[in-house]
Design a protein around this motif. Sequence first.
Motif, mmCIF file in Angstrom:
data_model
loop_
_atom_site.group_PDB
_atom_site.id
_atom_site.type_symbol
_atom_site.label_atom_id
_atom_site.label_comp_id
_atom_site.label_asym_id
_atom_site.label_seq_id
_atom_site.Cartn_x
_atom_site.Cartn_y
_atom_site.Cartn_z
ATOM 1 N N HIS B 47 -2.293 0.418 5.776
ATOM 2 C CA HIS B 47 -1.531 0.181 4.440
ATOM 3 C C HIS B 47 -0.059 -0.462 4.818
ATOM 4 C CE1 HIS B 47 -3.590 2.385 1.114
ATOM 5 N NE2 HIS B 47 -4.608 2.016 2.100
ATOM 6 N N CYS B 48 0.468 -1.304 4.119
ATOM 7 C CA CYS B 48 1.940 -1.886 4.468
ATOM 8 C C CYS B 48 2.508 -1.089 5.353
ATOM 9 C CB CYS B 48 2.449 -2.561 2.954
ATOM 10 S SG CYS B 48 4.453 -2.858 3.424
ATOM 11 N N MET B 49 3.133 -1.917 6.510
ATOM 12 C CA MET B 49 3.852 -1.160 7.449
ATOM 13 C C MET B 49 5.277 -0.769 7.066
ATOM 14 S SD MET B 49 2.563 -1.076 10.593
ATOM 15 C CE MET B 49 0.820 -1.481 11.196
ATOM 16 N N TRP B 50 5.855 -1.661 6.050
ATOM 17 C CA TRP B 50 7.139 -1.661 5.763
ATOM 18 C C TRP B 50 7.252 -0.544 4.624
ATOM 19 C CZ3 TRP B 50 9.795 -2.698 1.129
ATOM 20 C CH2 TRP B 50 10.942 -2.975 1.133
ATOM 21 N N THR B 51 6.360 -0.437 3.733
ATOM 22 C CA THR B 51 6.625 0.913 2.814
ATOM 23 C C THR B 51 6.259 1.984 3.374
ATOM 24 O OG1 THR B 51 4.437 0.598 1.900
ATOM 25 C CG2 THR B 51 6.247 -0.535 0.761
ATOM 26 N N ARG B 52 5.518 1.944 4.369
ATOM 27 C CA ARG B 52 4.931 3.345 5.393
ATOM 28 C C ARG B 52 6.383 3.799 5.819
ATOM 29 N NH1 ARG B 52 0.509 5.389 7.560
ATOM 30 N NH2 ARG B 52 1.029 4.804 9.677
ATOM 31 N N GLY B 74 6.323 -4.313 -7.845
ATOM 32 C CA GLY B 74 6.321 -5.537 -6.981
ATOM 33 C C GLY B 74 4.956 -5.858 -6.790
ATOM 34 N N CYS B 75 4.401 -5.224 -5.571
ATOM 35 C CA CYS B 75 2.759 -5.172 -5.158
ATOM 36 C C CYS B 75 2.191 -4.102 -5.597
ATOM 37 C CB CYS B 75 3.037 -5.644 -3.775
ATOM 38 S SG CYS B 75 3.705 -4.509 -2.744
ATOM 39 N N ASP B 76 1.115 -3.803 -4.938
ATOM 40 C CA ASP B 76 0.217 -2.529 -5.264
ATOM 41 C C ASP B 76 0.833 -1.362 -4.410
ATOM 42 O OD1 ASP B 76 -1.672 -3.279 -6.905
ATOM 43 O OD2 ASP B 76 -3.099 -3.922 -5.297
ATOM 44 N N ILE B 264 10.444 -17.574 -7.382
ATOM 45 C CA ILE B 264 9.190 -16.712 -7.322
ATOM 46 C C ILE B 264 9.007 -16.105 -5.954
ATOM 47 C CG2 ILE B 264 7.458 -18.496 -7.107
ATOM 48 C CD1 ILE B 264 6.249 -16.789 -9.603
ATOM 49 N N TYR B 265 8.350 -14.915 -5.792
ATOM 50 C CA TYR B 265 7.962 -14.107 -4.738
ATOM 51 C C TYR B 265 6.408 -14.068 -4.751
ATOM 52 C CZ TYR B 265 7.718 -10.638 -0.910
ATOM 53 O OH TYR B 265 7.519 -10.045 0.058
ATOM 54 N N SER B 266 5.785 -13.836 -3.810
ATOM 55 C CA SER B 266 4.329 -13.499 -3.636
ATOM 56 C C SER B 266 3.841 -12.457 -4.711
ATOM 57 C CB SER B 266 3.713 -13.696 -2.263
ATOM 58 O OG SER B 266 3.967 -14.755 -1.390
ATOM 59 N N PHE B 297 -0.497 -6.021 7.108
ATOM 60 C CA PHE B 297 -1.304 -5.550 5.668
ATOM 61 C C PHE B 297 -0.404 -5.968 4.406
ATOM 62 C CE2 PHE B 297 -2.085 -2.431 9.041
ATOM 63 C CZ PHE B 297 -3.473 -2.745 9.303
ATOM 64 N N CYS B 298 0.288 -6.922 4.371
ATOM 65 C CA CYS B 298 1.248 -7.406 3.298
ATOM 66 C C CYS B 298 0.019 -8.376 2.526
ATOM 67 C CB CYS B 298 2.254 -8.174 3.611
ATOM 68 S SG CYS B 298 3.249 -8.945 2.272
ATOM 69 N N GLU B 299 -0.531 -7.518 1.402
ATOM 70 C CA GLU B 299 -1.798 -8.502 0.847
ATOM 71 C C GLU B 299 -1.162 -9.808 0.108
ATOM 72 O OE1 GLU B 299 -3.667 -5.600 -1.595
ATOM 73 O OE2 GLU B 299 -4.848 -5.007 0.051
HETATM 74 S S1 SF4 Z 1 5.282 -7.385 -0.457
HETATM 75 FE FE1 SF4 Z 1 4.226 -7.098 1.194
HETATM 76 S S2 SF4 Z 1 5.850 -6.129 2.844
HETATM 77 FE FE2 SF4 Z 1 6.710 -6.027 0.656
HETATM 78 S S3 SF4 Z 1 6.151 -3.871 0.011
HETATM 79 FE FE3 SF4 Z 1 4.276 -5.184 -0.845
HETATM 80 S S4 SF4 Z 1 2.940 -5.289 0.981
HETATM 81 FE FE4 SF4 Z 1 4.685 -4.545 1.890
#
Ligand code: SF4
Lengths: 421, 347
Positions: B47-52, B74-76, B264-266, B297-299
Amino acid sequence: MSEKKTKKTGKMLNATYGLKNIMGRHFLAIEQAFREGKPTAWATSGSPVEYLYVMGVQPMLPENSATVAAAQKYSKNFIEIAEDEGYSYDLCSYFKTNVGAVVSKAEMSKGGTRKPTFMLSTDVICDTHVNWFQVQAERFNVPHFTLDIPHVVSNTNKRQYDYFKKYVQEQLHGLVDFIQEVTGNEYKEEKAKEVINNSWDLSMVWQDIYNLRKEIPCPISTRDTFGGLFPLFCMPGLKEPIKLYKRMYKEAKQRVDNGIGALKQEKYRLMFEGIPFWHSLKFFSVLEQWGAIIVYEPYTYAFSKYMNPNVTKEYLLSNPIDAMSELLLSFWYVYDLKTRIKKFAETVEQWNIDGVILHENLSCRPNSCGLYDLKRHLMDDFNIPCLIISGDMNDPRKFNDLQVTNQIESFMEILEKSKKR
Amino acid sequence: MKKIGIFDSCVDTPEEIILAADFVPYRFFSDPTVEIDKVNEHIPPTHCMWTRNLLEQAINGLDKDIIGIIASHGCDRTNREFDIWIECINLDFMFFLNTPLKNDETALKFFINDMKELIFQMEEYFNLKITPANIKEAIRKMNQIRSFLKEISEYRSKMILKGSEFHALVKYAQTQDKDEVLEKLSSKLEELKNKKPFSNDDLKKILLTGSDIDDTELIKYLESLGFHVIIDDLGVGTRYFWNRVDENDEPIRALAKYHLNKPIYSTKFPSYKRFEVLKNLIENYNVEGVINIAQKFCEPVLYDHPYLSKKMKELGIPYLFIEVTYNRESYKQLSTRFSAFAEIISR
Ligand code: SF4
Ligand code: SF4
């Protein structure tokens, strides 16, 4: 474990064979819609497919098609086509199966889908659904409507829940307007009542079938539920699948009355969390070799959708948009962690479950998230043996047969010990 | 001063509300030097390295001045991991703000309600009052910060300010007391006004996009390879200050509108509109190449990449997509790809 040992032992209900016909009819209905120029739509699981039926739109569920591809061993090829288009190895394999199937113009029987009039997604389950349909709506150049469902978390309060509900309601009204604008078809109350009535009945029979799984021995195995699930996805609102479910129920009830189980000898009763590995369904036969039967899968139960005690049939019929909003916010598959733990513990109790297998699905991060905490709580607070196995529902490259079999063997030993205690 | 921690995959949290309560908004950033250990008991390694990384730091111990946390939809990852934060972090005030996916009237109404709930819960829990007047004052302050940052940002294209220096400044603005931020930005601006451009003969002028890259060292590394981040569309960048909050509108409504209408962001819908944002920046800043960096892993960014790649090709602008893991050593392994990209730009 030797090859010989993995032969099928579980008995499928005779009625379940009728599923093939029902799904066949679904695909025929899609073909017919195209022939007649009737509007069609792709919908993600968890979206209110009933509204499509109400408004004369033929639904297609690409997730369902993706499982068809995996079960027939086409998914790997489709996934690799999607990866060639630049979609990462790490993205959801349902999505990539669908991309590959569309790019290679696969037939529906192999997991392909047709270009729809429009797309309907929601973020209730995952971001992927929204992104997936964005990708494909752009490819086909068709309109895409998405429903934004607020996330109910462990500390969401009643006041928040109320305005969340209003937000969803307004969007559902927006969806009706959108469908009308795109197709010219109107929302008719009478039709809505009929569809919702059928959808409710379908779910209730499914829940009745599930309740029979509480019996020891359990009359139904995953052979019946994994496939049996699909009418809930694709055909909520139609009459035919209700008849099929009723036949399944009747047969299962007869088994119960005669003390017959799906397994010859039921030793361990298990719960399986997550999406099955559609490409390696034989894994579930391996379990049966140990006398282990899966008696509950949140995945196949969740889609019977009408599980919120506040949403009665009367409420649904008198105020469908309101009731549907409530359902979208209280969907079993996306329970917050606290509720998820509680619900698992209750289920283990009610279905007499000896152990829980949790699928850490490399494709499905939303479902895998919280799995470790869930496992810890079930083991520490409720003394329930749990096993996490890692894999992927549609990508056979991410499933290590040998490793999983070894894990299962050790788990069975743990179950054996805990039973003796 | 007491702080409210912000767990946000982008910059969707209305800091003004925190300021109006007289707290310092403190956005959590990752730290690539942190050893990942305890988080492995909560979040799978795929899973996303950043939130980990953020959760690892939080489990190890938060800044003692942090008295509450706001997480924004934001994202999942933020959505699903918030419950795990509740499990692991011993703080009573934890609020999940459901910033909407879309930006229509319905979403606006909902967002206003959600912000009002945030205010209500903060007032109740911390026993204070957050008045419209306080929020207005905070909006003015934040707008000043936005204006300063926007002006300073331009010194990147004037080849006076390095991208890495600017990046560090934006991070500073998202974590420190805003009065100190204002002071620092104002003196920085003065300093820049008197500075001469650096020689730019060989620099490749790039636009940086992708996940919300927050490790300034990564930008420095790009600079060491001959790139100059002339502009970006990151949360640790222009998305944080590009627009202004309307000071004449009712304050909560103005904040909601601001957030729904900023570039906008992704993580928002339809994220393909991000291309329009990038296109404008490319045209206005004479960008020579686009580097899209995804956290592993940033979906949301992984889904957008093939579309962006296609559109950039149509636009005729060199485009490089890179995935990074949260480890500075790993940056170096990317040098061949970066160098090859630099060559493409030079041609
Ligand atoms: S947008 Fe991408 S990098 Fe940011 S928290 Fe979500 S998965 Fe992680
Ligand atoms: S498998 Fe998971 S990520 Fe993929 S579509 Fe289903 S819920 Fe979404």
